[in-house]
Design a protein around this motif. Structure first.
Motif, PDB file in Angstrom:
ATOM      1  N   THR A  27       0.833  -1.192   0.000  1.00 16.66           N
ATOM      2  CA  THR A  27       0.000   0.000   0.000  1.00 16.66           C
ATOM      3  C   THR A  27       0.871   1.245   0.000  1.00 16.66           C
ATOM      4  N   PHE A  29       0.788   1.361  -3.204  1.00 15.47           N
ATOM      5  CA  PHE A  29       1.063   0.680  -4.472  1.00 15.47           C
ATOM      6  C   PHE A  29       1.847  -0.594  -4.189  1.00 15.47           C
ATOM      7  N   VAL A  43       7.287  -0.759  -9.300  1.00 12.32           N
ATOM      8  CA  VAL A  43       5.987  -0.431  -8.729  1.00 12.32           C
ATOM      9  C   VAL A  43       4.906  -0.661  -9.780  1.00 12.32           C
ATOM     10  N   SER A  45       1.385   0.682 -10.660  1.00 17.17           N
ATOM     11  CA  SER A  45       0.652   1.887 -10.290  1.00 17.17           C
ATOM     12  C   SER A  45      -0.842   1.845 -10.544  1.00 17.17           C
ATOM     13  N   ALA A  51      -2.052   8.097 -11.785  1.00 11.97           N
ATOM     14  CA  ALA A  51      -1.604   6.942 -10.999  1.00 11.97           C
ATOM     15  C   ALA A  51      -0.105   6.719 -11.176  1.00 11.97           C
ATOM     16  N   ALA A  55       2.688   6.998  -8.218  1.00 18.20           N
ATOM     17  CA  ALA A  55       3.566   5.863  -7.926  1.00 18.20           C
ATOM     18  C   ALA A  55       5.031   6.267  -8.034  1.00 18.20           C
TER      19      ALA A  55
END
Length: 66
Positions: A27, A29, A43, A45, A51, A55
């Motif tokens: 969390t 991401f 990551v 995203s 988004a 991220a």
């Protein structure tokens, strides 16, 4: 440290498997650490520019990614 941003897990999965990556955060991401390259974070995203930007910012702030 290097950071890679993928939109979806389906897109990232081949890379994650090849890099032997493990989840280090979930969390806000999903963030993975490469088993083959200690200085790499990946990551996932979600879709969209916002988004991806969020991220990338999270990687910069929490993972020392440049």
């Amino acid at each position: 440290m290097i950071g890679l941003v993928f939109a979806t897990i389906h897109e990232a999965r081949p890379f994650l498997l090849t890099a032997q990556a493990q989840v280090v955060e979930s969390t806000p991401f999903a963030v993975y650490h490469s088993g083959l390259h200690a200085g790499m974070r990946v990551v996932v995203s979600g879709m969209g520019k916002v988004a991806a930007a969020a991220a990338a910012q999270a990687l910069i702030l929490t993972g020392n990614v440049t």
